[in-house]
Design a protein around this motif. Structure first.
Motif, PDB file in Angstrom:
ATOM      1  N   SER A  46       0.828  -1.211   0.000  1.00 11.22           N
ATOM      2  CA  SER A  46       0.000   0.000   0.000  1.00 11.22           C
ATOM      3  C   SER A  46       0.861   1.260   0.000  1.00 11.22           C
ATOM      4  CB  SER A  46      -0.951   0.001   1.198  1.00 11.22           C
ATOM      5  OG  SER A  46      -0.215  -0.017   2.401  1.00 11.22           O
ATOM      6  N   ALA A  47       2.197   1.105   0.104  1.00 13.80           N
ATOM      7  CA  ALA A  47       3.095   2.265   0.011  1.00 13.80           C
ATOM      8  C   ALA A  47       3.918   2.203  -1.271  1.00 13.80           C
ATOM      9  CB  ALA A  47       4.025   2.309   1.217  1.00 13.80           C
ATOM     10  N   PRO A  49       4.302   2.429  -5.062  1.00  8.99           N
ATOM     11  CA  PRO A  49       3.522   2.940  -6.183  1.00  8.99           C
ATOM     12  C   PRO A  49       3.398   1.942  -7.335  1.00  8.99           C
ATOM     13  CG  PRO A  49       5.203   4.522  -5.502  1.00  8.99           C
ATOM     14  CD  PRO A  49       5.510   3.236  -4.808  1.00  8.99           C
ATOM     15  N   PHE A  52       0.071   0.352  -8.482  1.00  4.48           N
ATOM     16  CA  PHE A  52      -0.823   0.884  -9.517  1.00  4.48           C
ATOM     17  C   PHE A  52      -0.644   0.132 -10.830  1.00  4.48           C
ATOM     18  CE2 PHE A  52      -0.622   4.916  -6.928  1.00  4.48           C
ATOM     19  CZ  PHE A  52      -1.949   4.900  -6.553  1.00  4.48           C
ATOM     20  N   LEU A  55      -2.091  -3.441 -10.500  1.00  2.00           N
ATOM     21  CA  LEU A  55      -3.560  -3.428 -10.576  1.00  2.00           C
ATOM     22  C   LEU A  55      -4.024  -3.187 -12.011  1.00  2.00           C
ATOM     23  CD1 LEU A  55      -4.427  -1.443  -7.319  1.00  2.00           C
ATOM     24  CD2 LEU A  55      -4.720  -3.892  -7.737  1.00  2.00           C
ATOM     25  N   GLU A  56      -3.294  -2.323 -12.716  1.00  5.52           N
ATOM     26  CA  GLU A  56      -3.633  -2.062 -14.114  1.00  5.52           C
ATOM     27  C   GLU A  56      -3.433  -3.335 -14.945  1.00  5.52           C
ATOM     28  OE1 GLU A  56      -1.935   1.652 -15.373  1.00  5.52           O
ATOM     29  OE2 GLU A  56      -2.165   1.110 -17.482  1.00  5.52           O
ATOM     30  N   THR A  59      -6.276  -5.674 -14.520  1.00  2.00           N
ATOM     31  CA  THR A  59      -7.431  -5.294 -15.341  1.00  2.00           C
ATOM     32  C   THR A  59      -7.233  -5.757 -16.786  1.00  2.00           C
ATOM     33  OG1 THR A  59      -7.621  -3.350 -13.935  1.00  2.00           O
ATOM     34  CG2 THR A  59      -8.925  -3.352 -15.943  1.00  2.00           C
ATOM     35  N   ARG A 125       3.278   1.775 -20.994  1.00  2.00           N
ATOM     36  CA  ARG A 125       2.671   1.560 -19.685  1.00  2.00           C
ATOM     37  C   ARG A 125       1.915   0.237 -19.633  1.00  2.00           C
ATOM     38  NH1 ARG A 125       1.411   4.859 -15.138  1.00  2.00           N
ATOM     39  NH2 ARG A 125      -0.169   3.739 -13.976  1.00  2.00           N
ATOM     40  N   TYR A 201       9.901  -0.273  -9.579  1.00  2.00           N
ATOM     41  CA  TYR A 201       9.585   1.140  -9.427  1.00  2.00           C
ATOM     42  C   TYR A 201      10.883   1.801  -9.014  1.00  2.00           C
ATOM     43  CZ  TYR A 201       7.233   5.486  -8.310  1.00  2.00           C
ATOM     44  OH  TYR A 201       6.831   6.795  -8.312  1.00  2.00           O
ATOM     45  N   GLN A 206      10.826   7.881 -11.227  1.00  2.00           N
ATOM     46  CA  GLN A 206       9.484   8.249 -10.767  1.00  2.00           C
ATOM     47  C   GLN A 206       8.437   7.402 -11.478  1.00  2.00           C
ATOM     48  OE1 GLN A 206       8.780  11.652  -8.658  1.00  2.00           O
ATOM     49  NE2 GLN A 206      10.422  10.342  -7.935  1.00  2.00           N
TER      50      GLN A 206
ATOM     51  N   MET B   1      -8.404   1.934 -14.281  1.00  2.00           N
ATOM     52  CA  MET B   1      -7.275   1.815 -13.387  1.00  2.00           C
ATOM     53  C   MET B   1      -7.552   2.528 -12.073  1.00  2.00           C
ATOM     54  SD  MET B   1      -3.636   3.681 -13.745  1.00  2.00           S
ATOM     55  CE  MET B   1      -2.755   3.928 -12.222  1.00  2.00           C
ATOM     56  N   ALA B   2      -7.095   1.902 -11.026  1.00  2.00           N
ATOM     57  CA  ALA B   2      -7.227   2.531  -9.707  1.00  2.00           C
ATOM     58  C   ALA B   2      -6.384   3.794  -9.678  1.00  2.00           C
ATOM     59  CB  ALA B   2      -6.762   1.578  -8.618  1.00  2.00           C
ATOM     60  N   ASN B   3      -6.952   4.895  -9.188  1.00  2.00           N
ATOM     61  CA  ASN B   3      -6.198   6.142  -9.087  1.00  2.00           C
ATOM     62  C   ASN B   3      -5.667   6.376  -7.695  1.00  2.00           C
ATOM     63  OD1 ASN B   3      -6.713   6.938 -11.749  1.00  2.00           O
ATOM     64  ND2 ASN B   3      -8.778   7.517 -11.137  1.00  2.00           N
ATOM     65  N   ALA B   4      -6.304   5.744  -6.719  1.00  2.00           N
ATOM     66  CA  ALA B   4      -5.919   5.979  -5.330  1.00  2.00           C
ATOM     67  C   ALA B   4      -6.022   4.682  -4.546  1.00  2.00           C
ATOM     68  CB  ALA B   4      -6.825   7.039  -4.718  1.00  2.00           C
ATOM     69  N   LEU B   5      -5.091   4.507  -3.638  1.00  2.00           N
ATOM     70  CA  LEU B   5      -5.102   3.346  -2.752  1.00  2.00           C
ATOM     71  C   LEU B   5      -5.141   3.855  -1.324  1.00  2.00           C
ATOM     72  CD1 LEU B   5      -2.261   1.157  -4.271  1.00  2.00           C
ATOM     73  CD2 LEU B   5      -4.688   0.624  -4.284  1.00  2.00           C
ATOM     74  N   THR B   7      -5.466   2.619   2.755  1.00  2.00           N
ATOM     75  CA  THR B   7      -5.449   1.498   3.697  1.00  2.00           C
ATOM     76  C   THR B   7      -5.901   1.987   5.067  1.00  2.00           C
ATOM     77  OG1 THR B   7      -3.545   0.715   2.464  1.00  2.00           O
ATOM     78  CG2 THR B   7      -4.045  -0.426   4.513  1.00  2.00           C
ATOM     79  N   LYS B  21      -3.197   5.067   5.548  1.00  2.00           N
ATOM     80  CA  LYS B  21      -2.155   5.205   4.524  1.00  2.00           C
ATOM     81  C   LYS B  21      -2.813   5.465   3.179  1.00  2.00           C
ATOM     82  CE  LYS B  21      -0.240   1.195   5.881  1.00  2.00           C
ATOM     83  NZ  LYS B  21       0.765   0.118   6.058  1.00  2.00           N
ATOM     84  N   LEU B  23      -2.176   6.523  -1.094  1.00  2.00           N
ATOM     85  CA  LEU B  23      -1.276   6.635  -2.242  1.00  2.00           C
ATOM     86  C   LEU B  23      -2.140   7.082  -3.418  1.00  2.00           C
ATOM     87  CD1 LEU B  23       1.751   5.836  -2.865  1.00  2.00           C
ATOM     88  CD2 LEU B  23       0.890   3.606  -3.528  1.00  2.00           C
ATOM     89  N   VAL B  24      -1.688   8.083  -4.149  1.00  2.00           N
ATOM     90  CA  VAL B  24      -2.472   8.525  -5.305  1.00  2.00           C
ATOM     91  C   VAL B  24      -1.583   8.510  -6.552  1.00  2.00           C
ATOM     92  CG1 VAL B  24      -2.045  11.014  -4.957  1.00  2.00           C
ATOM     93  CG2 VAL B  24      -4.127  10.260  -6.127  1.00  2.00           C
ATOM     94  N   ALA B  25      -2.143   8.069  -7.665  1.00  2.00           N
ATOM     95  CA  ALA B  25      -1.372   7.992  -8.907  1.00  2.00           C
ATOM     96  C   ALA B  25      -1.331   9.370  -9.558  1.00  2.00           C
ATOM     97  CB  ALA B  25      -1.999   6.974  -9.858  1.00  2.00           C
ATOM     98  N   SER B  68       7.474  14.017  -4.700  1.00  2.00           N
ATOM     99  CA  SER B  68       7.687  13.065  -5.787  1.00  2.00           C
ATOM    100  C   SER B  68       6.379  12.556  -6.372  1.00  2.00           C
ATOM    101  CB  SER B  68       8.522  11.893  -5.278  1.00  2.00           C
ATOM    102  OG  SER B  68       7.830  11.254  -4.242  1.00  2.00           O
ATOM    103  N   ALA B  69       6.513  11.878  -7.506  1.00  2.00           N
ATOM    104  CA  ALA B  69       5.354  11.317  -8.194  1.00  2.00           C
ATOM    105  C   ALA B  69       4.654  10.309  -7.294  1.00  2.00           C
ATOM    106  CB  ALA B  69       5.791  10.653  -9.493  1.00  2.00           C
ATOM    107  N   ASN B  70       3.373  10.109  -7.546  1.00  2.00           N
ATOM    108  CA  ASN B  70       2.561   9.151  -6.793  1.00  2.00           C
ATOM    109  C   ASN B  70       2.670   9.397  -5.286  1.00  2.00           C
ATOM    110  OD1 ASN B  70       2.021   7.771  -9.320  1.00  2.00           O
ATOM    111  ND2 ASN B  70       4.097   6.962  -9.160  1.00  2.00           N
ATOM    112  N   TYR B  72       2.635   9.618  -1.427  1.00  2.00           N
ATOM    113  CA  TYR B  72       2.209   8.732  -0.340  1.00  2.00           C
ATOM    114  C   TYR B  72       2.062   9.574   0.913  1.00  2.00           C
ATOM    115  CZ  TYR B  72       2.796   5.150   3.301  1.00  2.00           C
ATOM    116  OH  TYR B  72       2.657   4.343   4.405  1.00  2.00           O
TER     117      TYR B  72
END
Lengths: 257, 106
Positions: A46-47, A49, A52, A55-56, A59, A125, A201, A206, B1-5, B7, B21, B23-25, B68-70, B72
Protein backbone atom coordinates in the motif's frame (compact mmCIF):
# COMPACT_ATOMS: atom_id res chain seq x y z
CA UNK A 1 54.66 -23.49 -29.83
CA UNK A 2 53.65 -19.87 -30.05
CA UNK A 3 50.06 -20.90 -30.68
CA UNK A 4 50.12 -23.14 -27.62
CA UNK A 5 51.44 -20.34 -25.44
CA UNK A 6 48.81 -17.93 -26.75
CA UNK A 7 46.16 -20.57 -26.12
CA UNK A 8 47.38 -21.09 -22.57
CA UNK A 9 47.49 -17.32 -22.03
CA UNK A 10 43.92 -16.97 -23.24
CA UNK A 11 42.77 -19.76 -20.91
CA UNK A 12 44.55 -18.07 -18.04
CA UNK A 13 42.93 -14.76 -18.92
CA UNK A 14 39.49 -16.40 -19.06
CA UNK A 15 40.06 -18.22 -15.78
CA UNK A 16 41.08 -14.90 -14.26
CA UNK A 17 38.00 -13.14 -15.61
CA UNK A 18 35.60 -15.78 -14.25
CA UNK A 19 37.46 -16.26 -10.99
CA UNK A 20 35.94 -12.92 -9.95
CA UNK A 21 32.39 -14.33 -9.90
CA UNK A 22 30.66 -13.58 -6.61
CA UNK A 23 30.48 -16.76 -4.49
CA UNK A 24 26.85 -17.90 -4.01
CA UNK A 25 27.00 -17.23 -0.26
CA UNK A 26 28.03 -13.59 -0.81
CA UNK A 27 25.25 -12.72 -3.23
CA UNK A 28 23.01 -9.85 -2.10
CA UNK A 29 19.87 -8.43 -3.57
CA UNK A 30 20.02 -4.67 -4.17
CA UNK A 31 17.27 -4.54 -1.54
CA UNK A 32 19.82 -5.11 1.21
CA UNK A 33 21.82 -2.03 0.19
CA UNK A 34 18.81 0.30 0.22
CA UNK A 35 17.93 2.74 2.96
CA UNK A 36 15.33 1.88 5.60
CA UNK A 37 12.66 4.10 4.02
CA UNK A 38 13.07 2.61 0.54
CA UNK A 39 12.91 -0.90 1.95
CA UNK A 40 9.72 0.04 3.80
CA UNK A 41 8.23 1.20 0.49
CA UNK A 42 8.87 -2.17 -1.10
CA UNK A 43 7.71 -4.15 1.93
CA UNK A 44 4.29 -2.55 2.00
CA UNK A 45 2.15 -2.92 -1.13
CA UNK A 46 0.00 0.00 0.00
CA UNK A 47 3.09 2.26 0.01
CA UNK A 48 4.66 0.88 -3.18
CA UNK A 49 3.52 2.94 -6.18
CA UNK A 50 4.22 -0.06 -8.46
CA UNK A 51 0.96 -1.44 -7.06
CA UNK A 52 -0.82 0.88 -9.52
CA UNK A 53 0.90 -0.90 -12.40
CA UNK A 54 0.13 -4.34 -10.96
CA UNK A 55 -3.56 -3.43 -10.58
CA UNK A 56 -3.63 -2.06 -14.11
CA UNK A 57 -2.10 -5.33 -15.34
CA UNK A 58 -4.75 -7.26 -13.47
CA UNK A 59 -7.43 -5.29 -15.34
CA UNK A 60 -5.73 -5.95 -18.72
CA UNK A 61 -5.48 -9.65 -17.86
CA UNK A 62 -9.24 -10.11 -18.08
CA UNK A 63 -9.94 -7.55 -20.81
CA UNK A 64 -10.90 -8.90 -24.24
CA UNK A 65 -8.70 -7.50 -26.96
CA UNK A 66 -7.50 -8.00 -30.54
CA UNK A 67 -9.24 -9.42 -33.59
CA UNK A 68 -9.75 -12.67 -31.69
CA UNK A 69 -11.55 -10.65 -28.99
CA UNK A 70 -9.98 -12.80 -26.33
CA UNK A 71 -8.64 -12.05 -22.86
CA UNK A 72 -5.50 -13.53 -21.30
CA UNK A 73 -7.71 -15.07 -18.62
CA UNK A 74 -9.76 -17.04 -21.16
CA UNK A 75 -6.78 -19.29 -21.91
CA UNK A 76 -4.72 -18.92 -18.76
CA UNK A 77 -7.46 -18.63 -16.14
CA UNK A 78 -6.44 -17.30 -12.76
CA UNK A 79 -3.00 -15.74 -13.04
CA UNK A 80 -2.29 -16.50 -9.38
CA UNK A 81 -2.15 -20.18 -10.37
CA UNK A 82 -1.18 -20.22 -14.05
CA UNK A 83 1.49 -17.51 -13.92
CA UNK A 84 3.09 -18.65 -10.68
CA UNK A 85 6.79 -19.18 -11.30
CA UNK A 86 6.72 -17.95 -14.91
CA UNK A 87 8.83 -14.86 -14.27
CA UNK A 88 11.29 -16.93 -12.22
CA UNK A 89 12.18 -18.98 -15.31
CA UNK A 90 12.39 -16.21 -17.93
CA UNK A 91 14.15 -15.47 -20.23
CA UNK A 92 13.51 -18.95 -21.57
CA UNK A 93 14.37 -20.73 -24.79
CA UNK A 94 11.36 -21.17 -27.01
CA UNK A 95 11.78 -24.37 -29.01
CA UNK A 96 9.02 -23.51 -31.50
CA UNK A 97 10.53 -20.15 -32.44
CA UNK A 98 14.09 -21.33 -31.91
CA UNK A 99 15.14 -18.36 -29.83
CA UNK A 100 15.44 -17.03 -26.31
CA UNK A 101 12.53 -14.85 -25.18
CA UNK A 102 12.15 -12.61 -22.16
CA UNK A 103 8.86 -12.09 -20.34
CA UNK A 104 7.88 -9.00 -22.34
CA UNK A 105 8.49 -10.80 -25.63
CA UNK A 106 6.53 -13.83 -24.39
CA UNK A 107 3.54 -11.62 -23.52
CA UNK A 108 3.71 -9.91 -26.90
CA UNK A 109 4.01 -13.24 -28.75
CA UNK A 110 0.83 -14.37 -27.00
CA UNK A 111 -0.89 -11.10 -27.91
CA UNK A 112 -0.02 -11.40 -31.58
CA UNK A 113 -0.70 -15.12 -31.99
CA UNK A 114 -3.63 -15.79 -29.65
CA UNK A 115 -5.34 -12.43 -29.35
CA UNK A 116 -4.44 -11.30 -32.87
CA UNK A 117 -3.65 -7.87 -31.46
CA UNK A 118 -0.80 -5.47 -32.15
CA UNK A 119 2.26 -6.09 -29.98
CA UNK A 120 2.62 -3.58 -27.15
CA UNK A 121 5.52 -1.17 -27.49
CA UNK A 122 8.52 -1.85 -25.29
CA UNK A 123 8.39 0.26 -22.12
CA UNK A 124 4.77 1.26 -22.79
CA UNK A 125 2.67 1.56 -19.69
CA UNK A 126 0.39 -1.30 -20.73
CA UNK A 127 3.24 -3.76 -21.34
CA UNK A 128 4.94 -2.80 -18.07
CA UNK A 129 1.64 -3.24 -16.24
CA UNK A 130 1.00 -6.71 -17.70
CA UNK A 131 4.60 -7.77 -17.08
CA UNK A 132 4.46 -6.49 -13.50
CA UNK A 133 1.18 -8.33 -12.90
CA UNK A 134 2.52 -11.61 -14.34
CA UNK A 135 5.86 -11.33 -12.54
CA UNK A 136 4.10 -10.44 -9.27
CA UNK A 137 2.71 -14.00 -9.22
CA UNK A 138 6.27 -15.33 -8.75
CA UNK A 139 7.10 -13.13 -5.79
CA UNK A 140 9.06 -15.07 -3.17
CA UNK A 141 9.94 -17.91 -5.55
CA UNK A 142 13.56 -18.76 -6.35
CA UNK A 143 14.88 -17.76 -9.76
CA UNK A 144 15.21 -20.93 -11.79
CA UNK A 145 17.32 -20.68 -14.92
CA UNK A 146 18.59 -24.01 -16.22
CA UNK A 147 20.52 -23.59 -19.47
CA UNK A 148 20.16 -26.33 -22.07
CA UNK A 149 22.28 -26.97 -25.17
CA UNK A 150 20.05 -24.61 -27.16
CA UNK A 151 20.24 -21.72 -24.70
CA UNK A 152 23.92 -22.19 -23.78
CA UNK A 153 25.14 -19.93 -26.64
CA UNK A 154 22.93 -17.12 -25.27
CA UNK A 155 24.31 -17.60 -21.79
CA UNK A 156 27.86 -17.48 -23.16
CA UNK A 157 27.09 -14.37 -25.22
CA UNK A 158 25.52 -12.68 -22.19
CA UNK A 159 28.51 -13.53 -20.04
CA UNK A 160 30.90 -12.23 -22.69
CA UNK A 161 28.99 -8.95 -22.92
CA UNK A 162 28.99 -8.68 -19.12
CA UNK A 163 32.77 -9.03 -19.05
CA UNK A 164 33.51 -6.86 -22.09
CA UNK A 165 34.72 -3.30 -21.60
CA UNK A 166 32.43 -0.89 -23.44
CA UNK A 167 31.98 2.81 -24.06
CA UNK A 168 34.24 5.81 -23.74
CA UNK A 169 34.52 5.11 -20.01
CA UNK A 170 35.86 1.67 -20.99
CA UNK A 171 34.39 -0.38 -18.16
CA UNK A 172 32.72 -3.77 -18.13
CA UNK A 173 29.65 -4.65 -16.06
CA UNK A 174 31.88 -7.02 -14.04
CA UNK A 175 34.30 -4.28 -13.02
CA UNK A 176 31.58 -2.50 -11.06
CA UNK A 177 29.13 -5.22 -10.12
CA UNK A 178 31.49 -8.16 -9.41
CA UNK A 179 34.65 -6.40 -8.31
CA UNK A 180 33.42 -3.22 -6.63
CA UNK A 181 29.94 -3.91 -5.33
CA UNK A 182 29.24 -2.34 -1.96
CA UNK A 183 31.52 0.59 -2.74
CA UNK A 184 30.25 3.89 -4.02
CA UNK A 185 30.06 5.44 -7.45
CA UNK A 186 29.52 9.13 -6.83
CA UNK A 187 26.98 9.02 -3.99
CA UNK A 188 25.38 5.73 -4.95
CA UNK A 189 26.06 2.27 -3.57
CA UNK A 190 27.10 -0.15 -6.32
CA UNK A 191 24.79 -3.18 -6.23
CA UNK A 192 25.67 -6.67 -7.41
CA UNK A 193 23.22 -6.29 -10.30
CA UNK A 194 20.90 -9.19 -9.59
CA UNK A 195 17.67 -8.59 -11.51
CA UNK A 196 15.42 -9.96 -8.79
CA UNK A 197 12.57 -7.46 -8.84
CA UNK A 198 11.80 -6.37 -12.42
CA UNK A 199 9.86 -4.52 -13.55
CA UNK A 200 10.88 -2.15 -10.75
CA UNK A 201 9.59 1.14 -9.43
CA UNK A 202 12.71 3.26 -9.58
CA UNK A 203 12.71 6.47 -7.57
CA UNK A 204 15.02 8.09 -10.11
CA UNK A 205 12.51 7.34 -12.87
CA UNK A 206 9.48 8.25 -10.77
CA UNK A 207 7.86 5.28 -12.41
CA UNK A 208 8.06 1.62 -13.37
CA UNK A 209 10.62 0.37 -15.89
CA UNK A 210 11.96 -2.87 -17.33
CA UNK A 211 15.31 -4.55 -16.87
CA UNK A 212 16.27 -3.53 -20.40
CA UNK A 213 15.64 0.12 -19.54
CA UNK A 214 18.00 -0.31 -16.61
CA UNK A 215 20.64 -2.02 -18.75
CA UNK A 216 20.41 0.71 -21.35
CA UNK A 217 20.81 3.31 -18.57
CA UNK A 218 24.04 1.67 -17.46
CA UNK A 219 25.31 1.53 -21.04
CA UNK A 220 24.65 5.20 -21.69
CA UNK A 221 26.32 5.93 -18.36
CA UNK A 222 29.43 4.31 -19.78
CA UNK A 223 28.98 6.46 -22.88
CA UNK A 224 28.42 3.39 -24.97
CA UNK A 225 25.72 3.15 -27.60
CA UNK A 226 22.95 1.17 -25.92
CA UNK A 227 21.47 -1.82 -27.72
CA UNK A 228 17.89 -1.42 -28.88
CA UNK A 229 14.98 -2.62 -26.78
CA UNK A 230 14.29 -6.28 -27.50
CA UNK A 231 17.66 -6.82 -29.22
CA UNK A 232 19.24 -10.25 -28.94
CA UNK A 233 22.23 -8.77 -27.07
CA UNK A 234 20.04 -7.39 -24.28
CA UNK A 235 17.99 -10.58 -24.00
CA UNK A 236 21.25 -12.59 -23.78
CA UNK A 237 22.50 -10.26 -21.06
CA UNK A 238 19.19 -10.56 -19.18
CA UNK A 239 19.53 -14.33 -19.42
CA UNK A 240 23.07 -14.30 -18.05
CA UNK A 241 22.07 -11.98 -15.19
CA UNK A 242 19.08 -14.13 -14.25
CA UNK A 243 21.27 -17.24 -14.37
CA UNK A 244 23.80 -15.43 -12.20
CA UNK A 245 20.99 -14.71 -9.70
CA UNK A 246 19.62 -18.28 -9.81
CA UNK A 247 18.20 -19.38 -6.49
CA UNK A 248 17.60 -15.80 -5.30
CA UNK A 249 14.01 -14.80 -4.60
CA UNK A 250 11.81 -12.85 -6.99
CA UNK A 251 10.79 -9.50 -5.43
CA UNK A 252 8.58 -8.06 -8.18
CA UNK A 253 7.48 -5.32 -8.03
CA UNK A 254 10.63 -4.13 -6.29
CA UNK A 255 11.48 -0.53 -5.40
CA UNK A 256 14.97 0.73 -6.13
CA UNK A 257 16.62 4.14 -5.67
CA UNK B 1 -7.27 1.81 -13.39
CA UNK B 2 -7.23 2.53 -9.71
CA UNK B 3 -6.20 6.14 -9.09
CA UNK B 4 -5.92 5.98 -5.33
CA UNK B 5 -5.10 3.35 -2.75
CA UNK B 6 -6.24 3.81 0.80
CA UNK B 7 -5.45 1.50 3.70
CA UNK B 8 -7.65 1.85 6.77
CA UNK B 9 -8.41 -0.85 9.38
CA UNK B 10 -11.88 -2.35 8.81
CA UNK B 11 -12.61 -2.32 12.53
CA UNK B 12 -11.19 -0.58 15.58
CA UNK B 13 -11.98 -0.20 19.26
CA UNK B 14 -13.30 3.16 20.43
CA UNK B 15 -10.40 5.40 21.39
CA UNK B 16 -7.85 3.32 19.47
CA UNK B 17 -5.20 5.17 17.48
CA UNK B 18 -5.35 4.00 13.87
CA UNK B 19 -2.96 4.56 10.97
CA UNK B 20 -4.31 5.66 7.62
CA UNK B 21 -2.16 5.21 4.52
CA UNK B 22 -2.89 6.78 1.16
CA UNK B 23 -1.28 6.63 -2.24
CA UNK B 24 -2.47 8.52 -5.30
CA UNK B 25 -1.37 7.99 -8.91
CA UNK B 26 0.01 11.27 -10.26
CA UNK B 27 3.06 12.39 -12.27
CA UNK B 28 3.72 15.50 -10.13
CA UNK B 29 5.25 17.44 -13.00
CA UNK B 30 7.20 20.24 -11.28
CA UNK B 31 6.90 22.97 -13.89
CA UNK B 32 10.66 23.52 -13.73
CA UNK B 33 11.62 21.02 -16.44
CA UNK B 34 12.00 21.50 -20.16
CA UNK B 35 11.57 19.15 -23.09
CA UNK B 36 14.55 18.06 -25.21
CA UNK B 37 13.75 21.05 -27.44
CA UNK B 38 13.82 23.51 -24.55
CA UNK B 39 10.10 24.08 -24.30
CA UNK B 40 9.02 24.50 -20.66
CA UNK B 41 6.73 21.74 -19.37
CA UNK B 42 3.85 23.33 -17.52
CA UNK B 43 3.31 22.45 -13.91
CA UNK B 44 0.87 19.64 -13.20
CA UNK B 45 0.73 18.65 -9.54
CA UNK B 46 -1.72 17.59 -6.88
CA UNK B 47 -2.44 20.76 -4.88
CA UNK B 48 -4.42 19.60 -1.88
CA UNK B 49 -5.35 16.47 0.01
CA UNK B 50 -8.10 16.28 2.61
CA UNK B 51 -9.56 13.55 4.73
CA UNK B 52 -12.92 13.80 6.48
CA UNK B 53 -14.31 11.48 9.14
CA UNK B 54 -18.12 11.51 9.11
CA UNK B 55 -17.98 14.88 7.42
CA UNK B 56 -15.47 16.47 9.78
CA UNK B 57 -12.08 17.33 8.38
CA UNK B 58 -9.40 15.48 10.37
CA UNK B 59 -6.38 15.93 8.12
CA UNK B 60 -5.35 18.09 5.20
CA UNK B 61 -2.15 18.80 3.30
CA UNK B 62 -0.91 21.22 0.67
CA UNK B 63 1.37 19.58 -1.86
CA UNK B 64 4.30 21.33 -3.58
CA UNK B 65 6.34 20.75 -6.73
CA UNK B 66 9.21 19.11 -4.81
CA UNK B 67 6.98 16.20 -3.78
CA UNK B 68 7.69 13.06 -5.79
CA UNK B 69 5.35 11.32 -8.19
CA UNK B 70 2.56 9.15 -6.79
CA UNK B 71 2.47 10.94 -3.42
CA UNK B 72 2.21 8.73 -0.34
CA UNK B 73 0.67 10.30 2.75
CA UNK B 74 0.13 8.50 6.01
CA UNK B 75 -1.24 9.86 9.27
CA UNK B 76 -2.90 8.78 12.50
CA UNK B 77 -6.28 9.50 14.00
CA UNK B 78 -8.38 8.32 16.92
CA UNK B 79 -11.26 5.96 16.10
CA UNK B 80 -14.23 7.74 17.70
CA UNK B 81 -17.32 6.30 15.98
CA UNK B 82 -18.35 4.02 13.14
CA UNK B 83 -18.60 5.87 9.88
CA UNK B 84 -17.19 7.02 6.62
CA UNK B 85 -13.66 8.21 5.99
CA UNK B 86 -13.59 10.22 2.78
CA UNK B 87 -10.41 11.16 0.91
CA UNK B 88 -10.12 13.88 -1.67
CA UNK B 89 -7.22 14.95 -3.88
CA UNK B 90 -7.41 18.10 -6.02
CA UNK B 91 -4.81 19.35 -8.46
CA UNK B 92 -3.85 21.30 -11.55
CA UNK B 93 -5.75 20.84 -14.80
CA UNK B 94 -8.90 19.81 -13.02
CA UNK B 95 -7.38 16.77 -11.34
CA UNK B 96 -9.87 15.39 -8.84
CA UNK B 97 -9.87 11.97 -7.24
CA UNK B 98 -11.94 10.87 -4.32
CA UNK B 99 -12.54 7.63 -2.52
CA UNK B 100 -14.06 6.58 0.77
CA UNK B 101 -14.04 3.67 3.12
CA UNK B 102 -16.18 2.55 6.04
CA UNK B 103 -14.79 1.82 9.49
CA UNK B 104 -16.67 -0.03 12.23
CA UNK B 105 -15.82 1.18 15.73
CA UNK B 106 -16.84 -1.01 18.66
Amino acid sequence: MRRIITGAGLLLALAHAFAQDIPPGDRRSGYEQMGRETRAMQDDDSANPATFWVLEGETSWSKKTGTANRACSECHGDAAASMKGVAARHPAFDAKRGRLMNLEQRINACRVERQEAKPLAYESRELLALTAYVARQSRGMPIKIAPNPQSQPSLDAGRALYNRKIGQIDLSCAQCHDQNWGRHLAGNAIPQAHPTGYPIYRLEWQGVGSLQRRLRNCMSGLRAEAYDYGSQELVDLEYYLMWRARGMKVETPAVRP
Amino acid sequence: MANALVTVPKTARRGEIIEIKTLVAHNMETGYRRTERGVPITRDIVRTFTCTYNGVEIFSAELRPAISANPYISFFTVATESGMLAFNWLGDNGFAVSTSTYITVT
